[in-house]
Design a protein around this motif. Structure first.
Motif, PDB file in Angstrom:
ATOM      1  N   ILE A  45       0.835  -1.198   0.000  1.00 18.80           N
ATOM      2  CA  ILE A  45       0.000   0.000   0.000  1.00 18.80           C
ATOM      3  C   ILE A  45       0.875   1.256   0.000  1.00 18.80           C
ATOM      4  N   SER A  46       1.974   1.228   0.761  1.00 20.64           N
ATOM      5  CA  SER A  46       2.866   2.390   0.830  1.00 20.64           C
ATOM      6  C   SER A  46       3.495   2.686  -0.523  1.00 20.64           C
ATOM      7  N   VAL A  47       3.869   1.633  -1.243  1.00 20.83           N
ATOM      8  CA  VAL A  47       4.419   1.822  -2.589  1.00 20.83           C
ATOM      9  C   VAL A  47       3.367   2.449  -3.505  1.00 20.83           C
ATOM     10  N   ALA A  48       2.129   1.925  -3.420  1.00 21.11           N
ATOM     11  CA  ALA A  48       1.049   2.468  -4.252  1.00 21.11           C
ATOM     12  C   ALA A  48       0.762   3.927  -3.904  1.00 21.11           C
ATOM     13  N   LEU A  49       0.777   4.251  -2.609  1.00 20.40           N
ATOM     14  CA  LEU A  49       0.510   5.626  -2.196  1.00 20.40           C
ATOM     15  C   LEU A  49       1.613   6.578  -2.648  1.00 20.40           C
ATOM     16  N   TRP A  50       2.861   6.091  -2.695  1.00 14.65           N
ATOM     17  CA  TRP A  50       3.944   6.927  -3.218  1.00 14.65           C
ATOM     18  C   TRP A  50       3.664   7.295  -4.672  1.00 14.65           C
ATOM     19  N   GLY A  51       3.163   6.325  -5.444  1.00 10.09           N
ATOM     20  CA  GLY A  51       2.799   6.620  -6.829  1.00 10.09           C
ATOM     21  C   GLY A  51       1.669   7.628  -6.907  1.00 10.09           C
ATOM     22  N   MET A  52       0.662   7.483  -6.045  1.00  9.35           N
ATOM     23  CA  MET A  52      -0.462   8.419  -6.041  1.00  9.35           C
ATOM     24  C   MET A  52      -0.026   9.825  -5.626  1.00  9.35           C
ATOM     25  N   ARG A  77       3.857  14.038  -0.972  1.00  5.44           N
ATOM     26  CA  ARG A  77       5.122  13.339  -1.199  1.00  5.44           C
ATOM     27  C   ARG A  77       5.854  13.051   0.109  1.00  5.44           C
ATOM     28  N   LEU A  78       5.834  14.007   1.049  1.00  6.07           N
ATOM     29  CA  LEU A  78       6.558  13.805   2.301  1.00  6.07           C
ATOM     30  C   LEU A  78       5.940  12.681   3.122  1.00  6.07           C
ATOM     31  N   SER A  79       4.637  12.708   3.311  1.00  6.76           N
ATOM     32  CA  SER A  79       3.998  11.650   4.099  1.00  6.76           C
ATOM     33  C   SER A  79       4.156  10.292   3.418  1.00  6.76           C
ATOM     34  N   ALA A  80       4.074  10.259   2.088  1.00  6.29           N
ATOM     35  CA  ALA A  80       4.243   8.997   1.363  1.00  6.29           C
ATOM     36  C   ALA A  80       5.670   8.469   1.509  1.00  6.29           C
ATOM     37  N   LEU A  84       6.834   4.904   3.261  1.00  8.70           N
ATOM     38  CA  LEU A  84       7.733   3.931   2.635  1.00  8.70           C
ATOM     39  C   LEU A  84       8.838   3.512   3.594  1.00  8.70           C
ATOM     40  N   ALA A  85       9.462   4.482   4.240  1.00 11.73           N
ATOM     41  CA  ALA A  85      10.544   4.176   5.179  1.00 11.73           C
ATOM     42  C   ALA A  85      10.037   3.340   6.342  1.00 11.73           C
ATOM     43  N   ALA A  86       8.891   3.722   6.905  1.00  8.97           N
ATOM     44  CA  ALA A  86       8.353   3.002   8.061  1.00  8.97           C
ATOM     45  C   ALA A  86       7.975   1.573   7.707  1.00  8.97           C
ATOM     46  N   SER A  87       7.346   1.372   6.554  1.00  9.05           N
ATOM     47  CA  SER A  87       6.921   0.020   6.177  1.00  9.05           C
ATOM     48  C   SER A  87       8.111  -0.878   5.865  1.00  9.05           C
ATOM     49  N   ALA A  88       9.172  -0.314   5.287  1.00  8.19           N
ATOM     50  CA  ALA A  88      10.375  -1.111   4.999  1.00  8.19           C
ATOM     51  C   ALA A  88      11.025  -1.583   6.294  1.00  8.19           C
ATOM     52  N   ILE A  89      11.174  -0.687   7.265  1.00  6.61           N
ATOM     53  CA  ILE A  89      11.779  -1.055   8.543  1.00  6.61           C
ATOM     54  C   ILE A  89      10.862  -2.019   9.298  1.00  6.61           C
ATOM     55  N   ALA A  90       9.553  -1.788   9.243  1.00  4.22           N
ATOM     56  CA  ALA A  90       8.603  -2.675   9.924  1.00  4.22           C
ATOM     57  C   ALA A  90       8.675  -4.087   9.363  1.00  4.22           C
ATOM     58  N   LEU A  91       8.806  -4.218   8.053  1.00  2.00           N
ATOM     59  CA  LEU A  91       8.899  -5.537   7.441  1.00  2.00           C
ATOM     60  C   LEU A  91      10.148  -6.270   7.914  1.00  2.00           C
ATOM     61  N   ALA A  92      11.288  -5.569   7.925  1.00  6.50           N
ATOM     62  CA  ALA A  92      12.521  -6.195   8.407  1.00  6.50           C
ATOM     63  C   ALA A  92      12.390  -6.587   9.876  1.00  6.50           C
ATOM     64  N   ALA A  93      11.800  -5.720  10.679  1.00  8.49           N
ATOM     65  CA  ALA A  93      11.681  -5.978  12.116  1.00  8.49           C
ATOM     66  C   ALA A  93      10.780  -7.167  12.406  1.00  8.49           C
ATOM     67  N   VAL A  94       9.654  -7.267  11.706  1.00 11.41           N
ATOM     68  CA  VAL A  94       8.735  -8.380  11.991  1.00 11.41           C
ATOM     69  C   VAL A  94       9.301  -9.700  11.478  1.00 11.41           C
ATOM     70  N   LEU A  95      10.035  -9.679  10.380  1.00 16.61           N
ATOM     71  CA  LEU A  95      10.678 -10.912   9.905  1.00 16.61           C
ATOM     72  C   LEU A  95      11.759 -11.372  10.880  1.00 16.61           C
TER      73      LEU A  95
END
Length: 507
Positions: A45-52, A77-80, A84-95
């Motif tokens: 979703i974060s990737v899609a929102l960056w595009g939007m 653009r700033l919030s998107a 992106l940064a938060a979701s990338a770190i969250a994915l690494a942390a949960v894995l």
């Protein structure tokens, strides 16, 4: 047409956290499946929102109540970029967490997703009061994550962390009340219009409110003299939670940038000028304090924590000027520091587990299992954190130095950034040689030592690889941050998206 996807980064972790509460405690596998699937969906979703967000700022009125009367969520653009940064770190942390850390507490994944709810909400909200609410959500979850795993040390650190942030939250409420009393609104877009039109007799109170907000955000991003809580709290937290904490300090930096490019833009009531007068020396001292902390660290966790303090000093020194080039460089460095900060905390956890009772202390008394792999990753993390080529830390610091060139604070900034780079280099070399080289000849190791799981090492390696990719694509990423900075400084785009009926005095 209303874009309902804008609210998804807030709704998804909220629903996931509630769902996890209803799953049986003993059902570890189902908890992990739900948690990982939710974070993967959030990343998509974060990737899609960056595009939007490339189409310009977009507002979502919750309950279809128009701004400034209702709750509004804003995508730009700033919030998107922050999502992106938060979701990338969250994915690494949960894995990393599902390899074993999540078994040490019954509600790790629930707290993890509540924290994601707070982080994402803080990035998306268009209202200062709701910024306070999301701050509290992420902080309450982080209190639990600091205590995750138990122990007297974590309890003490958690109490200090909670006490500091409760004081900051009280100050936040005073600031919110003061701003509302002066302007009659808390919607950021509406506030920007009203602040610019305030009569001169209200400027003094406005400056007090802005200063209180700055103090709150300074506490959140560990700016000197409010930095002392971070090494204690981050050293006590669970490794995957601390990796996500790499984003927490960035929430404070985000709030400073957002408020002073939107609400207090154009040096309204002299606030932005005062900010720069305060922020530049404070950021410089923060960078120096962090570098000295790295040099004097007695454990790898302290080294990682003080590295975070130093990186915040560098970031805020870049952003203090509020110019397009400075903000762009700061945003690039923000992405870098999120990746490398998370990687370093996870790596320290692997090293500590492999050394038994010696843990992460900088003592040559126990060798590190899989020293070649972990030592190599530490070497790369150190290079990136110090700012050596070819990783993203070098690109970020060069962009910052270039952006600061010709400004009033250029000499101070260049001297501090380059000088502290030497201190950081010596600190990382000292730590690496002690743990991976001098300890290589030690033969005794506690029976509690646990060699690093290959999957855990891959998570760290993926984060380090992310910094390499960020460096290789440095030109494209800087173009994206340039566009983000340009959009930020054109606040009329934001105001028109949130409150079309509002008219700025500058328009």
């Amino acid at each position: 047409m209303v874009n309902h996807w804008i609210i998804a980064p807030v709704v998804l972790p909220a629903l996931t956290a509630v769902l996890l509460l209803f799953l049986p405690r003993e059902s570890v596998v189902s908890r992990r499946v739900v948690s990982v699937a939710s974070v993967l969906a959030l990343a998509g979703i974060s990737v899609a929102l960056w595009g939007m967000a490339q189409q310009g700022p977009q507002a979502y009125a919750v309950g279809d109540w128009p701004a400034p009367f209702g709750i509004v969520v804003v995508l730009d653009r700033l919030s998107a970029l922050m999502l992106l940064a938060a979701s990338a770190i969250a994915l690494a942390a949960v894995l990393y967490a599902i390899i074993g850390w999540d078994r040490r507490g019954a509600h790790f994944h629930t707290l993890f997703h509540f924290q994601l709810l707070g982080i994402n909400g803080a990035f998306l909200t268009g209202d200062i009061f709701n910024l306070f609410v999301f701050f509290e959500v992420l902080l309450i979850a982080s209190y639990g994550l600091v205590l995750h795993g138990g122990g007297a040390w974590r309890l003490k650190s958690g109490f200090q962390y909670a006490a500091v942030n409760l004081i900051a939250s009280t100050i936040f409420l005073f600031a919110v009340g003061l701003l509302y009393g002066i302007t009659g609104t808390l919607n950021m877009a509406d506030l920007a219009v009203r602040v610019a039109a305030l009569p001169a007799q209200d400027h003094a109170l406005l400056r007090v409110g802005a200063l209180l907000l700055f103090v709150v955000f300074a506490v959140k991003c560990a700016l000197v003299p409010f930095h002392w809580w971070l090494p204690s709290a981050y050293s006590a937290g669970a490794a995957p939670a601390t990796a996500l904490f790499a984003v927490l300090t960035k929430v404070g930096a985000y709030a400073i940038i957002r408020m002073h490019t939107l609400v207090f833009a154009g040096d309204a009531a002299g606030i932005s000028g005062t900010l720069q007068d305060l922020l530049v020396p404070a950021a410089a001292v923060t960078l120096v304090a962090g570098a000295i902390g790295v040099l004097g660290s007695r454990s790898m966790l302290q080294l990682a924590s003080y590295s975070t303090v130093a990186s915040m000093g560098t970031l805020l020194l870049a952003a203090a000027g509020l110019g397009a080039e400075q903000i762009s460089a700061a945003l690039y460095y923000l992405l870098h520091s999120c990746l490398i900060g998370a990687a370093l905390f996870l790596l320290v956890d692997l090293v500590a587990a492999g050394r038994g009772r010696v843990a992460d202390r900088l003592l040559p008394e126990a060798p590190v299992p899989q020293a070649l792999m972990l030592g190599g990753l530490f070497f790369l993390c150190g290079m990136a954190m110090v700012g050596m080529p070819p990783l993203s830390g070098f690109v970020g610091k060069v962009a910052i130095l270039d952006g600061l060139r010709g400004t009033d604070d250029a000499v101070l900034a260049w001297a501090v950034i380059l000088g502290t780079g030497v201190l950081l280099l010596v600190g990382f070399v000292r730590a690496g040689s002690t743990v991976f080289w001098k300890a290589g000849s030690a033969v005794s190791r506690s029976d509690t030592a646990q060699p690093a799981a290959r999957r855990a090492g891959l998570v760290v390696a993926a984060l380090v690889a992310g910094t390499a990719v960020l460096s290789a694509l440095g030109g494209a990423v800087l173009e994206a941050t340039d566009a983000t900075a340009a959009e930020l400084l054109d606040r009329e785009l934001y105001i028109r998206a949130v409150a079309p009926a509002a008219s700025s005095p500058e328009s």
